[in-house]
Scaffold this active site. Sequence first.
Site, mmCIF file in Angstrom:
data_model
loop_
_atom_site.group_PDB
_atom_site.id
_atom_site.type_symbol
_atom_site.label_atom_id
_atom_site.label_comp_id
_atom_site.label_asym_id
_atom_site.label_seq_id
_atom_site.Cartn_x
_atom_site.Cartn_y
_atom_site.Cartn_z
ATOM 1 C CB CYS A 1 -0.745 -0.228 1.180
ATOM 2 S SG CYS A 1 -1.756 1.599 1.287
ATOM 3 C CB CYS B 1 -0.857 3.028 4.271
ATOM 4 S SG CYS B 1 -2.422 1.844 3.243
ATOM 5 C CG ASP B 2 2.808 1.681 4.711
ATOM 6 O OD1 ASP B 2 2.927 2.426 5.639
ATOM 7 O OD2 ASP B 2 3.230 0.157 4.485
#
Length: 315
Positions: free
Chosen positions: A132, A135-136
């Site tokens: 992701c 997300c990261d």
Amino acid sequence: MHKVVILGTGPAGLTAAIYLARANMNPLVIEGDQPGGQLTLTTEVENYPGFIEGIMGPELMDNMRKQAERFGAEFKSGWVTEVDLSERPFKLTVSGLGEVVTESLILSTGASAKLLQIPGEKENIGSGVSTCATCDGFFYRGKKVIIVGGGDSAMEEANFLTKFASEVVIVHRREELRASKIMQDRARQNPKITWSLNRSPVEVMSSGMKVSGLKVKNNESGEEEIIETDGIFVAIGHTPNTAFLNNQIDTDKVGYIQVTPGTTETNIAGVYACGDVQDNKYRQAITAAGTGCMAALDAERYLEGQAIHDWSQSL
Ligand code: NAP
């Protein structure tokens, strides 16, 4: 018999559980082999509203679960092996629990990011391997990262990652990309993106707790090489977790559940879908939670309608 059963404990299922428990519907929540869903695979979540300093994914999910339990949601572990949605009440066969009968059902079983299934991959998820970018990506400011895949997701995530990373290498197993032309063009025009085509990933290299490179095989020459990197983003598609439904619910050709636009209604009255199992576009914790709330409200209204129907029948 249960009024409502929720399958899945990601942000969608847990939000549905909070709303339904608070509405005194006593939901039974069945959690499968990955309690908390995909967010338990990530580290810090910085874009979920309400947490100024961010929150760890597993902690966020644990909090949601405790919040649902506080209002009386019941949680049981089990694996749904069979569903019978041909008549109401619906029947589920759940390993370890036997037959579960319910008036309404919320499907929030999510989608699983496909993995490369190569050595070094699983053990480095959350510490250098991610599925992701949204997300990261932030954790790779000024670093070199690799994105694996040749579809729209890989192109979109590669572009997104260039906001942080100093260099993004797209590794794809063929010369041609699967991505739409517009997405390809955008990636090709991005000066921070470099290409490593016709290369199949073979092994994630790491030293200590840190990813150091990706070993790839050149599909023309058969030669192997290591591309040095600080992080590897795998963007080779997702699989919605709908196989257990055995074609009783309408899905698109990939398997994502189709809902009536603007609602969480499936083709069967009393069955609702929320979260990533019905969304291959946004796939965010906050959008999953939002549709979880919608599914709870849809199920609640359905159950109220059924109660009025039963009452008028008994007159
Ligand atoms: P996808 O279109 O299925 O592409 C997956 C990519 O990963 C393909 O290039 C595939 O290679 C590669 N791949 C699959 N398995 C692999 C493996 N084991 N090893 C190495 N490479 C592998 O998936 P997606 O990109 O996630 O897109 C899914 C859907 O969402 C698509 O319909 C897409 O258009 C849509 N989407 C749209 C947008 C947008 O419009 N903004 C953004 C993201 C996604 P091959 O090509 O060789 O098979």
